[in-house]
Design a protein around this motif. Structure first.
Motif, PDB file in Angstrom:
ATOM      1  N   LEU A 155       0.956  -1.234   0.163  1.00  0.00           N
ATOM      2  CA  LEU A 155       0.188  -0.079  -0.007  1.00  0.00           C
ATOM      3  C   LEU A 155       0.707   1.335  -0.052  1.00  0.00           C
ATOM      4  O   LEU A 155       2.000   1.295   0.411  1.00  0.00           O
ATOM      5  N   HIS A 156       0.310   2.321  -0.442  1.00  0.00           N
ATOM      6  CA  HIS A 156       0.998   3.432  -0.307  1.00  0.00           C
ATOM      7  C   HIS A 156       0.689   4.048   1.030  1.00  0.00           C
ATOM      8  O   HIS A 156      -0.300   3.835   1.647  1.00  0.00           O
ATOM      9  N   GLN A 157       1.652   4.873   1.588  1.00  0.00           N
ATOM     10  CA  GLN A 157       1.692   5.557   2.890  1.00  0.00           C
ATOM     11  C   GLN A 157       0.357   6.019   3.218  1.00  0.00           C
ATOM     12  O   GLN A 157      -0.173   6.012   4.157  1.00  0.00           O
ATOM     13  N   GLY A 158      -0.266   6.896   2.438  1.00  0.00           N
ATOM     14  CA  GLY A 158      -1.456   7.614   2.356  1.00  0.00           C
ATOM     15  C   GLY A 158      -2.628   6.782   2.605  1.00  0.00           C
ATOM     16  O   GLY A 158      -3.643   7.023   3.378  1.00  0.00           O
ATOM     17  N   LYS A 159      -2.652   5.682   1.811  1.00  0.00           N
ATOM     18  CA  LYS A 159      -3.697   4.834   1.719  1.00  0.00           C
ATOM     19  C   LYS A 159      -3.784   3.957   3.288  1.00  0.00           C
ATOM     20  O   LYS A 159      -4.794   3.937   3.914  1.00  0.00           O
ATOM     21  N   LEU A 160      -2.487   3.786   3.739  1.00  0.00           N
ATOM     22  CA  LEU A 160      -2.569   3.083   5.033  1.00  0.00           C
ATOM     23  C   LEU A 160      -3.033   4.120   6.083  1.00  0.00           C
ATOM     24  O   LEU A 160      -3.917   3.703   7.022  1.00  0.00           O
ATOM     25  N   GLY A 161      -2.576   5.315   6.017  1.00  0.00           N
ATOM     26  CA  GLY A 161      -3.026   6.122   7.093  1.00  0.00           C
ATOM     27  C   GLY A 161      -4.444   6.334   6.917  1.00  0.00           C
ATOM     28  O   GLY A 161      -5.136   6.456   7.819  1.00  0.00           O
ATOM     29  N   SER A 162      -5.370   6.431   5.756  1.00  0.00           N
ATOM     30  CA  SER A 162      -6.517   6.499   5.611  1.00  0.00           C
ATOM     31  C   SER A 162      -7.113   5.529   6.224  1.00  0.00           C
ATOM     32  O   SER A 162      -8.506   5.472   7.015  1.00  0.00           O
ATOM     33  N   LEU A 163      -6.968   4.113   5.858  1.00  0.00           N
ATOM     34  CA  LEU A 163      -7.382   3.103   6.642  1.00  0.00           C
ATOM     35  C   LEU A 163      -7.292   2.873   8.103  1.00  0.00           C
ATOM     36  O   LEU A 163      -8.221   2.263   8.468  1.00  0.00           O
ATOM     37  N   LEU A 164      -6.396   3.538   8.624  1.00  0.00           N
ATOM     38  CA  LEU A 164      -6.205   3.627  10.150  1.00  0.00           C
ATOM     39  C   LEU A 164      -6.631   4.981  10.627  1.00  0.00           C
ATOM     40  O   LEU A 164      -6.838   5.010  11.989  1.00  0.00           O
ATOM     41  N   ASN A 165      -7.199   5.827   9.979  1.00  0.00           N
ATOM     42  CA  ASN A 165      -7.903   7.281  10.165  1.00  0.00           C
ATOM     43  C   ASN A 165      -6.769   7.786  10.998  1.00  0.00           C
ATOM     44  O   ASN A 165      -7.123   8.481  11.951  1.00  0.00           O
ATOM     45  N   LEU A 166      -5.722   7.968  10.461  1.00  0.00           N
ATOM     46  CA  LEU A 166      -4.557   8.661  11.045  1.00  0.00           C
ATOM     47  C   LEU A 166      -4.238   9.806  10.235  1.00  0.00           C
ATOM     48  O   LEU A 166      -4.379   9.758   8.742  1.00  0.00           O
ATOM     49  N   GLY A 167      -3.597  10.932  10.658  1.00  0.00           N
ATOM     50  CA  GLY A 167      -3.160  12.064   9.841  1.00  0.00           C
ATOM     51  C   GLY A 167      -1.826  11.664   9.200  1.00  0.00           C
ATOM     52  O   GLY A 167      -1.223  10.722   9.591  1.00  0.00           O
ATOM     53  N   LYS A 168      -1.393  12.575   8.235  1.00  0.00           N
ATOM     54  CA  LYS A 168      -0.206  12.288   7.635  1.00  0.00           C
ATOM     55  C   LYS A 168       1.337  12.293   8.567  1.00  0.00           C
ATOM     56  O   LYS A 168       1.744  11.270   8.299  1.00  0.00           O
ATOM     57  N   SER A 169       1.364  13.068   9.210  1.00  0.00           N
ATOM     58  CA  SER A 169       2.438  12.953  10.350  1.00  0.00           C
ATOM     59  C   SER A 169       2.317  11.778  11.237  1.00  0.00           C
ATOM     60  O   SER A 169       3.538  11.157  11.356  1.00  0.00           O
ATOM     61  N   THR A 170       1.106  11.554  11.631  1.00  0.00           N
ATOM     62  CA  THR A 170       1.192  10.288  12.489  1.00  0.00           C
ATOM     63  C   THR A 170       1.534   9.112  11.891  1.00  0.00           C
ATOM     64  O   THR A 170       2.296   8.320  12.188  1.00  0.00           O
ATOM     65  N   THR A 171       0.928   8.965  10.507  1.00  0.00           N
ATOM     66  CA  THR A 171       1.163   7.921   9.535  1.00  0.00           C
ATOM     67  C   THR A 171       2.780   7.738   9.415  1.00  0.00           C
ATOM     68  O   THR A 171       3.276   6.635   9.259  1.00  0.00           O
ATOM     69  N   SER A 172       3.313   9.073   9.138  1.00  0.00           N
ATOM     70  CA  SER A 172       4.556   8.964   8.802  1.00  0.00           C
ATOM     71  C   SER A 172       5.406   8.560   9.834  1.00  0.00           C
ATOM     72  O   SER A 172       6.494   7.457   9.673  1.00  0.00           O
ATOM     73  N   ARG A 173       5.224   9.089  11.234  1.00  0.00           N
ATOM     74  CA  ARG A 173       5.989   8.389  12.436  1.00  0.00           C
ATOM     75  C   ARG A 173       5.956   6.848  12.332  1.00  0.00           C
ATOM     76  O   ARG A 173       6.632   5.972  12.750  1.00  0.00           O
ATOM     77  N   LEU A 174       4.554   6.453  12.350  1.00  0.00           N
ATOM     78  CA  LEU A 174       4.192   4.972  12.506  1.00  0.00           C
ATOM     79  C   LEU A 174       5.020   4.100  11.403  1.00  0.00           C
ATOM     80  O   LEU A 174       5.648   3.123  11.764  1.00  0.00           O
ATOM     81  N   THR A 175       4.941   4.828  10.201  1.00  0.00           N
ATOM     82  CA  THR A 175       5.769   4.020   9.091  1.00  0.00           C
ATOM     83  C   THR A 175       7.057   3.924   9.237  1.00  0.00           C
ATOM     84  O   THR A 175       7.724   2.785   9.212  1.00  0.00           O
ATOM     85  N   ASP A 176       7.868   5.111   9.844  1.00  0.00           N
ATOM     86  CA  ASP A 176       9.121   5.047  10.027  1.00  0.00           C
ATOM     87  C   ASP A 176       9.469   3.933  11.254  1.00  0.00           C
ATOM     88  O   ASP A 176      10.539   3.416  11.209  1.00  0.00           O
ATOM     89  N   GLY A 177       8.748   3.936  12.100  1.00  0.00           N
ATOM     90  CA  GLY A 177       9.038   2.875  13.074  1.00  0.00           C
ATOM     91  C   GLY A 177       8.797   1.283  12.800  1.00  0.00           C
ATOM     92  O   GLY A 177       9.651   0.770  13.077  1.00  0.00           O
ATOM     93  N   LEU A 178       8.005   1.327  11.725  1.00  0.00           N
ATOM     94  CA  LEU A 178       7.911  -0.002  11.478  1.00  0.00           C
ATOM     95  C   LEU A 178       8.937  -0.232  10.432  1.00  0.00           C
ATOM     96  O   LEU A 178       9.485  -1.509  10.722  1.00  0.00           O
ATOM     97  N   VAL A 179       9.648   0.442   9.977  1.00  0.00           N
ATOM     98  CA  VAL A 179      10.785   0.304   9.023  1.00  0.00           C
ATOM     99  C   VAL A 179      11.929   0.023  10.077  1.00  0.00           C
ATOM    100  O   VAL A 179      12.660  -0.772   9.885  1.00  0.00           O
TER     101      VAL A 179
END
Length: 145
Positions: free
Chosen positions: A50-74
């Motif tokens: 998935l694109h990061q934005g789509k993941l954020g949308s599915l999780l109902n998270l904002g862009k910066s929160t999704t970015s931090r989440l993704t960085d942590g998963l990486v």
């Protein structure tokens, strides 16, 4: 709705959240050693890249929160960013082998925990519980619009 019902709902809902263990930042209600957001992201990514934005949308998270989440998963080695073959500028998030293993563990733990919850509820009430959860989800989605 009467204020009494609102108060009872608020107290019951807050108590339910606490009883699940959702206030623990580094452990899911099923006992997985990760945040609830990480667990949900992993289980969503099990379905495919998935694109990061789509993941954020599915999780109902904002862009910066999704970015931090993704960085942590990486950083944890569970997710990798790969070029999108259809758009060279975009990146797709995919699970690594370790991420797939972590996601599978979450799914198994979640299933066990939810089965245990249902085991404490009269089987004749299972459909009502599931319906109440669906209604709450729909109301929450309506409220977010």
């Amino acid at each position: 709705m009467s204020s009494k019902h609102v108060d009872e709902f608020a107290e019951s809902f807050a108590a339910f959240i606490r009883s699940l263990g959702l206030l623990e930042p580094d452990r899911t209600p099923c006992g997985a050693p990760m945040s609830v957001a990480e667990a949900h992201a992993l289980t969503i990514l099990r379905e495919g890249a998935l694109h990061q934005g789509k993941l954020g949308s599915l999780l109902n998270l904002g862009k910066s929160t999704t970015s931090r989440l993704t960085d942590g998963l990486v950083e944890r080695g569970w997710v990798q960013r790969e070029p999108d073959p259809s758009d060279g500028r975009a990146r797709l998030l995919t699970l690594t082998e370790a991420g797939s293993n972590a996601a599978e563990s979450v799914v198994q733990r979640r299933s066990q925990r939810l089965k245990a919850l249902l085991d404490h509820i009269d089987p004749d009430q299972h459909a009502a519980v599931i319906n109440a959860l669906r209604l709450l989800k729909e109301a929450s989605e309506h409220d977010r619009r």
